[in-house]
Design a protein around this motif. Sequence first.
Motif, PDB file in Angstrom:
ATOM      1  N   VAL A  51       0.833  -1.207   0.000  1.00  0.00           N
ATOM      2  CA  VAL A  51       0.000   0.000   0.000  1.00  0.00           C
ATOM      3  C   VAL A  51       0.867   1.257   0.000  1.00  0.00           C
ATOM      4  CG1 VAL A  51      -1.699   1.332   1.324  1.00  0.00           C
ATOM      5  CG2 VAL A  51      -1.946  -1.161   1.111  1.00  0.00           C
ATOM      6  N   GLY A  52       1.924   1.239   0.819  1.00  0.00           N
ATOM      7  CA  GLY A  52       2.781   2.417   0.947  1.00  0.00           C
ATOM      8  C   GLY A  52       3.513   2.786  -0.326  1.00  0.00           C
ATOM      9  N   PHE A  53       3.825   1.802  -1.146  1.00  0.00           N
ATOM     10  CA  PHE A  53       4.565   2.080  -2.381  1.00  0.00           C
ATOM     11  C   PHE A  53       3.675   1.940  -3.619  1.00  0.00           C
ATOM     12  CE2 PHE A  53       7.865   1.365   0.700  1.00  0.00           C
ATOM     13  CZ  PHE A  53       8.866   2.260   0.330  1.00  0.00           C
ATOM     14  N   ASP A  54       2.367   2.023  -3.385  1.00  0.00           N
ATOM     15  CA  ASP A  54       1.381   2.106  -4.469  1.00  0.00           C
ATOM     16  C   ASP A  54       1.457   0.914  -5.427  1.00  0.00           C
ATOM     17  OD1 ASP A  54      -0.799   3.396  -5.562  1.00  0.00           O
ATOM     18  OD2 ASP A  54       0.403   4.493  -7.032  1.00  0.00           O
ATOM     19  N   LEU A  55       1.643  -0.269  -4.854  1.00  0.00           N
ATOM     20  CA  LEU A  55       1.615  -1.493  -5.655  1.00  0.00           C
ATOM     21  C   LEU A  55       0.184  -2.022  -5.683  1.00  0.00           C
ATOM     22  CD1 LEU A  55       4.838  -3.186  -4.230  1.00  0.00           C
ATOM     23  CD2 LEU A  55       4.596  -2.029  -6.425  1.00  0.00           C
ATOM     24  N   PRO A  56      -0.164  -2.863  -6.667  1.00  0.00           N
ATOM     25  CA  PRO A  56      -1.543  -3.376  -6.748  1.00  0.00           C
ATOM     26  C   PRO A  56      -1.919  -4.201  -5.509  1.00  0.00           C
ATOM     27  CG  PRO A  56      -0.103  -4.483  -8.329  1.00  0.00           C
ATOM     28  CD  PRO A  56       0.675  -3.334  -7.792  1.00  0.00           C
ATOM     29  N   VAL A  57      -2.989  -3.803  -4.839  1.00  0.00           N
ATOM     30  CA  VAL A  57      -3.390  -4.449  -3.591  1.00  0.00           C
ATOM     31  C   VAL A  57      -3.861  -5.884  -3.826  1.00  0.00           C
ATOM     32  CG1 VAL A  57      -4.978  -4.300  -1.623  1.00  0.00           C
ATOM     33  CG2 VAL A  57      -4.024  -2.216  -2.609  1.00  0.00           C
ATOM     34  N   HIS A  58      -4.395  -6.170  -5.025  1.00  0.00           N
ATOM     35  CA  HIS A  58      -4.896  -7.530  -5.273  1.00  0.00           C
ATOM     36  C   HIS A  58      -3.787  -8.577  -5.215  1.00  0.00           C
ATOM     37  CE1 HIS A  58      -3.559  -6.455  -9.415  1.00  0.00           C
ATOM     38  NE2 HIS A  58      -3.265  -7.733  -9.469  1.00  0.00           N
ATOM     39  N   VAL A  59      -2.513  -8.115  -5.239  1.00  0.00           N
ATOM     40  CA  VAL A  59      -1.389  -9.056  -5.144  1.00  0.00           C
ATOM     41  C   VAL A  59      -1.415  -9.805  -3.813  1.00  0.00           C
ATOM     42  CG1 VAL A  59       1.131  -9.197  -4.948  1.00  0.00           C
ATOM     43  CG2 VAL A  59       0.091  -7.801  -6.726  1.00  0.00           C
ATOM     44  N   LEU A  60      -1.906  -9.150  -2.768  1.00  0.00           N
ATOM     45  CA  LEU A  60      -1.981  -9.801  -1.452  1.00  0.00           C
ATOM     46  C   LEU A  60      -2.765 -11.107  -1.546  1.00  0.00           C
ATOM     47  CD1 LEU A  60      -2.663  -6.737   0.891  1.00  0.00           C
ATOM     48  CD2 LEU A  60      -0.752  -8.337   1.094  1.00  0.00           C
ATOM     49  N   ALA A  61      -3.922 -11.048  -2.187  1.00  0.00           N
ATOM     50  CA  ALA A  61      -4.738 -12.260  -2.331  1.00  0.00           C
ATOM     51  C   ALA A  61      -4.173 -13.202  -3.389  1.00  0.00           C
ATOM     52  CB  ALA A  61      -6.171 -11.882  -2.687  1.00  0.00           C
ATOM     53  N   GLN A  62      -3.744 -12.639  -4.517  1.00  0.00           N
ATOM     54  CA  GLN A  62      -3.277 -13.461  -5.635  1.00  0.00           C
ATOM     55  C   GLN A  62      -2.058 -14.293  -5.255  1.00  0.00           C
ATOM     56  OE1 GLN A  62      -1.327 -11.464  -8.917  1.00  0.00           O
ATOM     57  NE2 GLN A  62      -2.494 -12.683 -10.396  1.00  0.00           N
ATOM     58  N   ARG A  63      -1.042 -13.638  -4.716  1.00  0.00           N
ATOM     59  CA  ARG A  63       0.183 -14.354  -4.344  1.00  0.00           C
ATOM     60  C   ARG A  63      -0.063 -15.332  -3.207  1.00  0.00           C
ATOM     61  NH1 ARG A  63       4.573 -14.364  -7.812  1.00  0.00           N
ATOM     62  NH2 ARG A  63       4.228 -12.592  -9.191  1.00  0.00           N
ATOM     63  N   GLY A  64      -0.885 -14.912  -2.246  1.00  0.00           N
ATOM     64  CA  GLY A  64      -1.166 -15.793  -1.121  1.00  0.00           C
ATOM     65  C   GLY A  64      -1.859 -17.070  -1.532  1.00  0.00           C
ATOM     66  N   ILE A  65      -2.824 -16.947  -2.436  1.00  0.00           N
ATOM     67  CA  ILE A  65      -3.569 -18.129  -2.898  1.00  0.00           C
ATOM     68  C   ILE A  65      -2.697 -18.996  -3.810  1.00  0.00           C
ATOM     69  CG2 ILE A  65      -5.521 -18.890  -4.309  1.00  0.00           C
ATOM     70  CD1 ILE A  65      -7.017 -16.416  -3.247  1.00  0.00           C
ATOM     71  N   ASN A  66      -1.939 -18.368  -4.694  1.00  0.00           N
ATOM     72  CA  ASN A  66      -1.068 -19.133  -5.600  1.00  0.00           C
ATOM     73  C   ASN A  66      -0.045 -19.963  -4.837  1.00  0.00           C
ATOM     74  OD1 ASN A  66      -2.354 -18.179  -7.844  1.00  0.00           O
ATOM     75  ND2 ASN A  66      -0.824 -16.629  -8.360  1.00  0.00           N
ATOM     76  N   ALA A  67       0.428 -19.445  -3.698  1.00  0.00           N
ATOM     77  CA  ALA A  67       1.420 -20.179  -2.910  1.00  0.00           C
ATOM     78  C   ALA A  67       0.857 -21.492  -2.373  1.00  0.00           C
ATOM     79  CB  ALA A  67       1.911 -19.325  -1.748  1.00  0.00           C
ATOM     80  N   LEU A  68      -0.451 -21.530  -2.166  1.00  0.00           N
ATOM     81  CA  LEU A  68      -1.091 -22.737  -1.630  1.00  0.00           C
ATOM     82  C   LEU A  68      -1.510 -23.699  -2.729  1.00  0.00           C
ATOM     83  CD1 LEU A  68      -3.352 -21.116   1.115  1.00  0.00           C
ATOM     84  CD2 LEU A  68      -1.003 -21.935   1.302  1.00  0.00           C
ATOM     85  N   ASP A  69      -1.439 -23.254  -3.986  1.00  0.00           N
ATOM     86  CA  ASP A  69      -1.828 -24.101  -5.121  1.00  0.00           C
ATOM     87  C   ASP A  69      -0.647 -24.986  -5.506  1.00  0.00           C
ATOM     88  OD1 ASP A  69      -3.170 -25.211  -7.226  1.00  0.00           O
ATOM     89  OD2 ASP A  69      -2.899 -23.497  -8.571  1.00  0.00           O
ATOM     90  N   SER A  70      -0.315 -25.896  -4.613  1.00  0.00           N
ATOM     91  CA  SER A  70       0.879 -26.731  -4.789  1.00  0.00           C
ATOM     92  C   SER A  70       0.548 -28.162  -4.395  1.00  0.00           C
ATOM     93  CB  SER A  70       2.027 -26.199  -3.926  1.00  0.00           C
ATOM     94  OG  SER A  70       3.094 -27.111  -3.861  1.00  0.00           O
ATOM     95  N   THR A  71       0.734 -29.093  -5.298  1.00  0.00           N
ATOM     96  CA  THR A  71       0.432 -30.500  -5.008  1.00  0.00           C
ATOM     97  C   THR A  71       1.260 -31.058  -3.849  1.00  0.00           C
ATOM     98  OG1 THR A  71      -0.216 -30.871  -7.308  1.00  0.00           O
ATOM     99  CG2 THR A  71       0.316 -32.817  -5.997  1.00  0.00           C
ATOM    100  N   PRO A  72       2.590 -30.803  -3.782  1.00  0.00           N
ATOM    101  CA  PRO A  72       3.345 -31.333  -2.636  1.00  0.00           C
ATOM    102  C   PRO A  72       2.809 -30.880  -1.282  1.00  0.00           C
ATOM    103  CG  PRO A  72       4.854 -30.597  -4.341  1.00  0.00           C
ATOM    104  CD  PRO A  72       3.480 -30.158  -4.760  1.00  0.00           C
TER     105      PRO A  72
END
Length: 425
Positions: free
Chosen positions: A32-53
Amino acid sequence: MSLVLLLVFAAALLLGAPIAVALGLASAVAIVGFDLPVHVLAQRGINALDSTPLLAVPLFILAASLLNAMGVTTHIFDLVRLVVGRIRGAVAQVSILVSLIFSGVSGAALADIGALGKIQIDQMSAQGYRRDFAAGITIAAATIGPIFPPSIPLIIYASVTNVSAVQLLVAGIVPALLITLFLMVQVAVMARIYNLPRDTVSPSLSAVARKAVISLPALVAPVILIGGLLSGYFGPTEVAGVTVAYALAIGFLVYRTLTFRAVWESLRETVEATAGILFIVSTAAVFAWVLTLDQVPAMAGQVLLGLSDNPLVLLLLVNLLLLVVGMFLESIAAILIIAPIVAPALHQAGVDPLQLGIVFVLNLMIGLLTPPIGMSLYMVSIVAKMPVHSVIRGVLPFFLPLALSLLVVSAVPAVSTWLPRLLSQ
């Protein structure tokens, strides 16, 4: 940006925030402080869990919980006592061997302590061992679990660094046996110096055979698991599912001590434990993304490679870093934050990815024994109802065999790489 990220993270930890909250809050402030896209919080967090191992994590937690609920740990402990016999320091040696056996289904140090800790400490106390010594060997032996397959930290490390999870799990077999050997030698030396008690059991062939028959179904579980991995027939996720199915089968059909209520409690414990782990995985992924965006991994790689191009020297430097980090940071969080930063540089310098994975996790498992954050210390303190300072005093002698194990694994790549390379030919 990275400076703000790290300052907010450190401040949150100092204020007592849980590690996952600290990671997520720091990432959110930086984004938020450096004006990055806020949706990254959800996108990256969910993608990290999309892992078969990562599917193996809750399954291994559930398998360990089910086996503990049906009481098989007591049968295994009694069997190993009968086999070891009445040598001096026998019950301490039994604790080490039982930790090795149970690690074949638990995959985590704290799971080993939760399942075995009270049994081990009470048995040693009843034989006349000092409780601080009993607590110390219990904690030290629990470090075997996250190295010997299945290992939840190794699975998470593999998912972060794109290393084969199966090969990394197999790579942990020889180092885990090495740690077991060094711990047993340490106990044997201490048994002579401090005149440790002999066991009071009276082993006989018939008693061993009877207890072996009772324990056999439980002992087969790690055999199925390791056999499946070594044969290549199962991956980590498949073998975790098979282990759960096997635990349910022997619990209901063989031992008949498993109830639907116990299964429900095991499921509840699994959900709670898994939620905590995956919450950290998710928030750490966003944290690591912010660091990557600021090119911190690349800069760290340049710094490391600028210090030396010798793989052993770099490994020793990383050892020092991780030993310090392990004192303050939870092990899974440390893997998720630091591995993506240092692993590429060490791979580029010629360090084998399998060796680095074992060294990385072993360092952090030693960190579980060190204050102020060492979770194993607090877990045993709760299980044994002992003050933490007594637990720390008891574990101090066992840093020597663990440090020797770490040194050998760091200096001799073949300790980690020989078996997986042999099986892949």
